[in-house]
Design a protein around this motif. Structure first.
Motif, PDB file in Angstrom:
ATOM      1  N   TYR A 139      55.865  38.071  41.765  1.00  0.00           N
ATOM      2  CA  TYR A 139      54.861  39.074  42.007  1.00  0.00           C
ATOM      3  C   TYR A 139      53.885  39.302  40.897  1.00  0.00           C
ATOM      4  O   TYR A 139      52.547  39.502  41.231  1.00  0.00           O
ATOM      5  N   GLY A 140      54.379  39.146  39.893  1.00  0.00           N
ATOM      6  CA  GLY A 140      53.559  39.506  38.560  1.00  0.00           C
ATOM      7  C   GLY A 140      52.393  38.652  38.606  1.00  0.00           C
ATOM      8  O   GLY A 140      51.194  38.951  38.512  1.00  0.00           O
ATOM      9  N   PHE A 141      52.640  37.189  38.672  1.00  0.00           N
ATOM     10  CA  PHE A 141      51.685  36.288  38.527  1.00  0.00           C
ATOM     11  C   PHE A 141      50.620  36.293  39.782  1.00  0.00           C
ATOM     12  O   PHE A 141      49.608  36.122  39.548  1.00  0.00           O
TER      13      PHE A 141
ATOM     14  N   ARG B 283      45.063  37.216  27.761  1.00  0.00           N
ATOM     15  CA  ARG B 283      43.925  37.001  26.966  1.00  0.00           C
ATOM     16  C   ARG B 283      42.513  37.451  27.722  1.00  0.00           C
ATOM     17  O   ARG B 283      41.576  37.968  26.896  1.00  0.00           O
ATOM     18  N   CYS B 284      42.611  37.216  28.877  1.00  0.00           N
ATOM     19  CA  CYS B 284      41.241  37.539  29.609  1.00  0.00           C
ATOM     20  C   CYS B 284      41.525  38.813  30.755  1.00  0.00           C
ATOM     21  O   CYS B 284      40.599  39.126  31.292  1.00  0.00           O
ATOM     22  N   ALA B 285      42.575  39.183  30.964  1.00  0.00           N
ATOM     23  CA  ALA B 285      42.781  40.373  31.742  1.00  0.00           C
ATOM     24  C   ALA B 285      44.093  41.169  31.012  1.00  0.00           C
ATOM     25  O   ALA B 285      44.256  40.928  29.951  1.00  0.00           O
ATOM     26  N   THR B 286      44.731  42.088  31.752  1.00  0.00           N
ATOM     27  CA  THR B 286      45.475  42.892  31.207  1.00  0.00           C
ATOM     28  C   THR B 286      47.153  42.627  31.709  1.00  0.00           C
ATOM     29  O   THR B 286      47.936  43.326  31.350  1.00  0.00           O
ATOM     30  N   GLY B 287      47.126  41.300  32.147  1.00  0.00           N
ATOM     31  CA  GLY B 287      48.526  40.940  32.458  1.00  0.00           C
ATOM     32  C   GLY B 287      49.132  41.745  33.811  1.00  0.00           C
ATOM     33  O   GLY B 287      48.382  42.050  34.471  1.00  0.00           O
TER      34      GLY B 287
ATOM     35  N   LYS C 232      50.899  42.258  23.019  1.00  0.00           N
ATOM     36  CA  LYS C 232      50.400  43.513  22.527  1.00  0.00           C
ATOM     37  C   LYS C 232      49.815  44.292  23.746  1.00  0.00           C
ATOM     38  O   LYS C 232      48.695  44.111  24.036  1.00  0.00           O
ATOM     39  N   THR C 233      50.518  44.776  24.399  1.00  0.00           N
ATOM     40  CA  THR C 233      50.409  45.636  25.744  1.00  0.00           C
ATOM     41  C   THR C 233      51.151  46.994  25.920  1.00  0.00           C
ATOM     42  O   THR C 233      51.872  47.322  24.932  1.00  0.00           O
TER      43      THR C 233
END
Length: 317
Positions: A141-143, A250-254, A22-23
């Motif tokens: 790059y996303g991670f 869960r702890c940031a915005t992905g 859910k973003t």
């Protein structure tokens, strides 16, 4: 991409369901699919049975089978054996065609089912993860962006000097990285990258239930989504963010929106391809990574000519 294909309605009448994070980026994906003519199958019933499943982690795939097994039991009293092809196809509706999966672990499950003959869906099962414009960008790059963010926000602990995973991103932040790898070739790559690397036959997973039931263990909730577990033998603790689930969301915005836009463009291109080939029998009941020209199509969407030049005139190599 929206502007190029929105007036052609390539997904008109297609009912799509799935489980995605859910973003904001997921909202744009849903908006795009709707703009292209797709309908969201949010309810389960005769009017809303989906044609296609867009999945991220295999949850919708699992839930669909649980719902169908329950309906079969209510109708016939038979407990469906989801490990056998015969029982699986006995409870799958004709309209539900394919699943698109973009998470590496769930993709591996699809390949395992292909190998043992228990693939759920009657037509193509699409491995989004291994498309180049997904795996070489989102997974890399996303991670590098979102994983350190997902660790630092809940813990407020400096990464430098700590022993942590996800080698490249956290090594750049100063962590002392130890890689545990089951594949011998990947272990050799990690070793050549300067990381200590014990080679194991199985990849260990974080067993939260095992931690919770460990005799004498103490749990300290530091803040929401962040727990410190104190072991009785050493009186030392381990910080576990996100209850062992997906920390960067869960702890940031992905991941940043740009890299997610590449993954979701992949989703849409593949959805349009399978919708267009629905009656052609081009794709069998297998797991597919769709052709490389779909990756090249993404270059067109971000206005990079496939034939080049790839750099502006002032650029100096």
């Amino acid at each position: 991409m929206q502007s190029r294909v929105r007036h052609h309605w390539p997904l008109k009448g297609t009912k799509i369901t799935g489980t995605l994070h859910k973003t904001v980026q997921t909202a744009v994906l849903i908006e795009t699919l709707t703009m292209l003519g797709a309908e969201r199958a949010l309810d389960w019933g005769n009017e809303c049975e989906p044609d296609l499943v867009v999945d991220d982690g295999g949850d919708a795939t699992w839930l669909i089978h649980m719902v169908m097994a329950e309906e079969e039991y209510e109708k016939s009293g038979k407990l469906a054996d989801l490990e056998t092809t015969e029982d699986c196809f006995g409870i799958i509706r004709d309209g539900l065609v394919s699943v698109y999966e973009e998470t590496p672990t769930a993709v591996k499950s699809l390949y395992q089912m292909q190998a043992n003959g228990t693939l759920f869906f009657p037509a193509a099962n699409i491995n989004i993860n291994d498309n180049v414009t997904k795996s070489k960008f989102d997974n890399l790059y996303g991670f590098r962006h979102s994983l350190p963010d997902g660790i630092m926000r809940p813990t407020d602990v400096m990464i430098a000097g700590k022993i942590k995973g996800y080698a490249t991103a956290l090594k750049c932040a100063g962590a002392r990285v130890v890689v545990t790898e089951a594949d011998a070739i990947c272990a050799l790559q990690a070793l050549n990258g300067g990381n200590p690397c014990p080679n194991h036959r199985r990849r260990p997973l974080l067993n939260i239930q095992g931690i919770e039931s460990y005799p004498g263990i103490k749990r300290i909730t530091v803040k929401p989504q962040t727990d410190r577990w104190i072991f009785p033998e050493t009186n030392a603790g381990a910080i576990v963010p996100a209850k062992g689930r997906i920390t960067n969301l869960r702890c940031a915005t992905g991941h940043p929106s740009f890299v997610i836009s590449m993954s979701f463009t992949n989703q849409v291109i593949n959805l349009m391809e399978l919708r267009g080939q629905k009656d052609s029998r081009k794709y069998d009941k297998k797991v597919y990574v769709l052709p490389k020209h779909f990756d090249k199509m993404e270059a067109e969407y971000i206005h990079v000519p496939v034939e080049g030049p790839y750099k502006l005139l002032p650029y100096r190599y």
